[in-house]
Design a protein around this motif. Structure first.
Motif, PDB file in Angstrom:
ATOM      1  N   VAL A 209      29.140  -6.688  47.612  1.00  0.00           N
ATOM      2  CA  VAL A 209      28.882  -7.334  46.318  1.00  0.00           C
ATOM      3  C   VAL A 209      27.428  -7.119  45.907  1.00  0.00           C
ATOM      4  CG1 VAL A 209      28.782  -9.551  45.097  1.00  0.00           C
ATOM      5  CG2 VAL A 209      30.685  -9.078  46.661  1.00  0.00           C
ATOM      6  N   PHE A 210      26.520  -7.266  46.858  1.00  0.00           N
ATOM      7  CA  PHE A 210      25.084  -7.094  46.586  1.00  0.00           C
ATOM      8  C   PHE A 210      24.799  -5.692  46.060  1.00  0.00           C
ATOM      9  CE2 PHE A 210      20.742  -6.082  48.040  1.00  0.00           C
ATOM     10  CZ  PHE A 210      20.040  -7.124  47.470  1.00  0.00           C
TER      11      PHE A 210
ATOM     12  N   ARG B 100      19.676  -7.679  39.919  1.00  0.00           N
ATOM     13  CA  ARG B 100      19.464  -8.673  40.967  1.00  0.00           C
ATOM     14  C   ARG B 100      18.239  -9.514  40.643  1.00  0.00           C
ATOM     15  NH1 ARG B 100      19.528  -3.840  45.105  1.00  0.00           N
ATOM     16  NH2 ARG B 100      21.758  -3.388  45.215  1.00  0.00           N
TER      17      ARG B 100
ATOM     18  N   MET C 143      25.946  -5.125  42.395  1.00  0.00           N
ATOM     19  CA  MET C 143      25.320  -5.907  41.329  1.00  0.00           C
ATOM     20  C   MET C 143      24.525  -5.005  40.390  1.00  0.00           C
ATOM     21  SD  MET C 143      23.968  -9.326  43.387  1.00  0.00           S
ATOM     22  CE  MET C 143      23.394 -10.152  41.899  1.00  0.00           C
TER      23      MET C 143
ATOM     24  N   LEU D  12      28.048 -13.714  45.022  1.00  0.00           N
ATOM     25  CA  LEU D  12      27.426 -13.212  46.248  1.00  0.00           C
ATOM     26  C   LEU D  12      27.287 -14.321  47.292  1.00  0.00           C
ATOM     27  CD1 LEU D  12      25.865 -11.040  47.854  1.00  0.00           C
ATOM     28  CD2 LEU D  12      23.796 -11.807  46.679  1.00  0.00           C
ATOM     29  N   GLU D  13      26.806 -15.481  46.865  1.00  0.00           N
ATOM     30  CA  GLU D  13      26.647 -16.605  47.793  1.00  0.00           C
ATOM     31  C   GLU D  13      27.981 -17.013  48.401  1.00  0.00           C
ATOM     32  OE1 GLU D  13      24.896 -21.201  47.926  1.00  0.00           O
ATOM     33  OE2 GLU D  13      25.039 -20.135  46.027  1.00  0.00           O
TER      34      GLU D  13
ATOM     35  N   GLY E 168      29.688  -9.355  51.718  1.00  0.00           N
ATOM     36  CA  GLY E 168      28.570  -9.796  50.901  1.00  0.00           C
ATOM     37  C   GLY E 168      27.678  -8.638  50.507  1.00  0.00           C
ATOM     38  N   ARG E 169      27.425  -7.729  51.445  1.00  0.00           N
ATOM     39  CA  ARG E 169      26.572  -6.569  51.141  1.00  0.00           C
ATOM     40  C   ARG E 169      27.221  -5.660  50.102  1.00  0.00           C
ATOM     41  NH1 ARG E 169      21.630  -4.374  52.985  1.00  0.00           N
ATOM     42  NH2 ARG E 169      21.179  -2.885  51.318  1.00  0.00           N
TER      43      ARG E 169
ATOM     44  N   TRP F 160      26.913 -13.096  39.042  1.00  0.00           N
ATOM     45  CA  TRP F 160      26.977 -12.227  40.209  1.00  0.00           C
ATOM     46  C   TRP F 160      26.372 -12.914  41.444  1.00  0.00           C
ATOM     47  CZ3 TRP F 160      29.268  -7.588  41.181  1.00  0.00           C
ATOM     48  CH2 TRP F 160      29.768  -6.878  40.087  1.00  0.00           C
ATOM     49  N   THR F 161      25.288 -13.646  41.248  1.00  0.00           N
ATOM     50  CA  THR F 161      24.605 -14.287  42.368  1.00  0.00           C
ATOM     51  C   THR F 161      25.459 -15.393  42.977  1.00  0.00           C
ATOM     52  OG1 THR F 161      22.467 -13.808  41.342  1.00  0.00           O
ATOM     53  CG2 THR F 161      22.499 -15.481  43.070  1.00  0.00           C
TER      54      THR F 161
ATOM     55  N   MET G 278      20.950 -12.873  50.351  1.00  0.00           N
ATOM     56  CA  MET G 278      21.286 -11.793  51.285  1.00  0.00           C
ATOM     57  C   MET G 278      20.377 -11.822  52.512  1.00  0.00           C
ATOM     58  SD  MET G 278      23.759  -9.647  51.000  1.00  0.00           S
ATOM     59  CE  MET G 278      24.320  -9.211  52.653  1.00  0.00           C
TER      60      MET G 278
ATOM     61  N   ALA H 179      19.378 -13.746  44.382  1.00  0.00           N
ATOM     62  CA  ALA H 179      20.324 -12.833  45.019  1.00  0.00           C
ATOM     63  C   ALA H 179      19.713 -12.191  46.266  1.00  0.00           C
ATOM     64  CB  ALA H 179      20.755 -11.759  44.026  1.00  0.00           C
TER      65      ALA H 179
END
Length: 626
Positions: free
Chosen positions: A199-200, A206, A203, A184-185, A196-197, A180-181, A214, A210
């Motif tokens: 996906v964050f 975290r 999750m 996210l990147e 991106g938010r 997941w991280t 963000m 991660a």
């Protein structure tokens, strides 16, 4: 004493123990004993396993020795573990060649081998290589390995291919927090903070990485408040503690964006959590952050209070002083570095030469460049030659710079020629500029800066027809000039301006201040520098007067002046104003800033693309040499 196979086996066991404990000195002594005793080939044809043991030992500590031993081992005695060890230790391009060689041999390819080559090749950022490795992962049947998929996604992230990241992620069965991280990147970098938010927030779990990804994304986009909110939630809500890597990542983002308020918060947090000695890694990050945010005094305080300083810390401090044009201070700092027994590296001399270039210290530049190899044993690289060309060019010694380029042991790259071309513009050397331009166009036909510079060069030398023709060609090709952008932080929020900008919520107030500011600057001796502007189509005096007024109005609304006008209305009287510019500050804005610093009794600090300008009481720290 006669050495036997049991002795060799015992020696191998000792070498393996040295490798596990990173004990290099006893290992080299054992290596010497094996050579003297004749246990190693070609003296002995049997115990090749000793070469393997030595190879694995040196692969952890000395790459050159490891490569030498690797080539001594016959292919019949090499296995997948040997290749994987060297792939992990060497550079990405060599790793790829080794992997190809490994595939040509009858050796099994396991997930560990694939994982190592993926990890190495993520640094290449090569789309073609990434796609080929993806196909290989599927072909070998290792796409079910989570760590391999994570590494493959990281390759796509480094290549900027978010679609590839999402495809791998969607095909994965088990998805870990690392998976997941990585996604996210990739999404933050390739699709922006909004996606991106999302996906964050999706999750299921975290980790520190991660949260850091963000937060850094928010900082780099000037969203300080959002970054602070996430930091509070991460630390006080979820109970995470920022480690050295997270601290340095956030500090690095502050350095790039110029966000000193968040940088100071991180400094306070580090002292509270770690103590006054925050360590070399975080200390170096603080030095770099303060220097690049225009607070060179704070950077010096942090540096001087560091109990331990390695070459990276010294380079950060010397580089910071160089950005601020403090050539004499850089020399003193370098002498202190040598005095403390710290050995300079190639980056140290890049910072030194850069400082001399911004300060016009040609003789010192030559002195340290000549000492690079003769005294310090460092082979000059392309970047060092580029610094010398820049140093000579800024000083107006263009013929010497051109002769220096011809004496280089390798062909000049775009940076070297671009530096000389910029000096041609500064000193009005049109013919040399045209010749350099032809070479630059072959290297990068779409670089707008070179085309615009040549057009301006023609205009300044009175060749209006050539200037006009070149600009029409650029317009026809769809090549546009990179817009100048100035930004500043007020109240923890980023404010950005472009030339003629009227999108800011406080536009009316900014332009009222701008009109009053121009009036006061004129009374203080400011005269708009229209010499760098081209007046086309002037057939009568009235036409030229009207065109000149339009040019002056364009100069008045440059992004730096808009930012200054906003700063004067939004910050306390007498407080410093810090402005960050993405391009080189123009001569007209430079003159205006000098006068403004005197008229308003304000210290004005501008970080442009190349250096800092600190304006105070009508003068600039660059002494008009930039």
């Amino acid at each position: 004493m006669t050495w036997t196979l049991p002795h060799a086996l015992h020696l191998r066991a000792l070498l393996r123990r040295c490798a596990r404990t990173s004990s290099l000195r006893p290992a080299t002594q054992l290596h010497a004993a094996a050579l003297v005793s004749g246990l190693l080939p070609p003296s002995s044809s049997d115990p090749h396993f000793l070469l393997n043991a030595l190879f694995h030992l040196y692969s952890l500590s000395s790459l050159s020795h490891a490569i030498h031993l690797f080539h001594q081992i016959p292919n019949s005695h090499k296995d997948s573990v040997d290749y994987t060890a060297l792939i992990s230790a060497t550079n990405p391009n060599h790793a790829l060649r080794l992997f190809s060689e490994m595939r040509s041999l009858p050796l099994p390819l396991d997930p560990v081998s694939v994982l190592c080559v993926l990890t190495k090749c993520s640094h290449l950022g090569c789309v073609k290589t990434g796609s080929q490795l993806h196909a290989l992962v599927v072909k070998l049947g290792v796409s079910g390995c989570v760590r391999v998929c994570n590494a493959l996604m990281d390759v796509y992230v480094k290549c900027g291919l978010v679609g590839g990241v999402r495809r791998v992620f969607e095909d994965m069965g088990l998805k870990t927090v690392v998976s997941w991280t990585v996604v996210l990147e990739g999404v933050v970098k390739g699709e922006g903070l909004e996606n991106g938010r999302k996906v964050f927030d999706e999750m299921p779990e975290r980790n520190e990485v991660a949260w850091t990804v963000m937060i850094v994304g928010y900082v780099e986009n000037g969203m300080t408040r959002e970054a602070f909110e996430l930091l509070r939630e991460m630390i006080f809500g979820c109970g995470f503690v920022l480690n050295d890597v997270s601290l340095c990542s956030i500090l690095s983002a502050c350095s790039r964006s110029g966000d000193v308020s968040l940088g100071r918060w991180v400094h306070g947090y580090a002292v509270k959590e770690i103590g006054r000695d925050v360590g070399v890694m975080v200390g170096t990050g603080l030095v770099d952050m303060y220097a690049k945010c225009g607070r060179i005094g704070a950077a010096l305080v942090v540096f001087r209070n560091m109990p331990r300083r390695n070459v990276v810390a010294w380079n950060a401090m010397i580089g910071g002083l160089a950005m601020h044009g403090k050539g004499k201070d850089v020399v003193g700092m370098f002498d202190s570095m040598i005095g403390e027994g710290v050995r300079p590296d190639a980056l140290t001399f890049l910072a030194l030469l850069s400082a001399f270039s911004h300060s016009g210290m040609v003789d010192l530049g030559w002195k340290y460049f000549n000492e690079l190899e003769s005294i310090h044993g460092i082979n000059p690289e392309m970047e060092h030659y580029a610094c010398m060309v820049d140093l000579l060019g800024r000083a107006g010694r263009l013929e010497e710079a051109e002769a220096f380029i011809k004496s280089m042991p390798f062909a000049p790259n775009e940076v070297v020629l671009g530096s000389l071309f910029g000096s041609c513009y500064t000193h009005g050397k049109v013919k040399l500029g045209e010749r350099i331009m032809r070479e630059l166009v072959q290297m990068d036909p779409h670089n707008t800066e070179y085309h615009v510079l040549l057009s301006n060069m023609y205009a300044l030398s009175g060749k209006e027809e050539k200037a006009n023709f070149l600009r029409k060609v650029l317009k026809k090709r769809g090549i546009k000039k990179v817009p100048g952008t100035s930004s500043m932080y007020v109240g923890g929020q980023l404010h950005q301006f472009i030339a003629g900008d009227k999108s800011h919520p406080q536009t009316a107030g900014i332009y009222m201040m701008l009109d009053d500011m121009i009036r006061r600057l004129r009374l203080g001796g400011y005269v708009p520098n229209t010499s760098s502007q081209v007046l086309f189509g002037c057939s009568t005096r009235d036409d030229c007067t009207e065109a000149l007024e339009e040019v002056e109005q364009v100069l008045f609304t440059h992004s730096e002046k808009l930012a200054l006008a906003f700063g004067l209305t939004s910050t306390p009287s007498g407080s410093p104003i810090h402005i960050f510019k993405n391009l080189r500050i123009c001569q007209d804005c430079h003159s205006a800033m000098k006068i403004a610093s005197y008229v308003y009794n304000r210290k004005i600090v501008v970080r442009d693309r190349y250096r800092f300008h600190s304006f105070k009481q009508g003068s600039c720290s660059c002494s008009d040499y930039w």
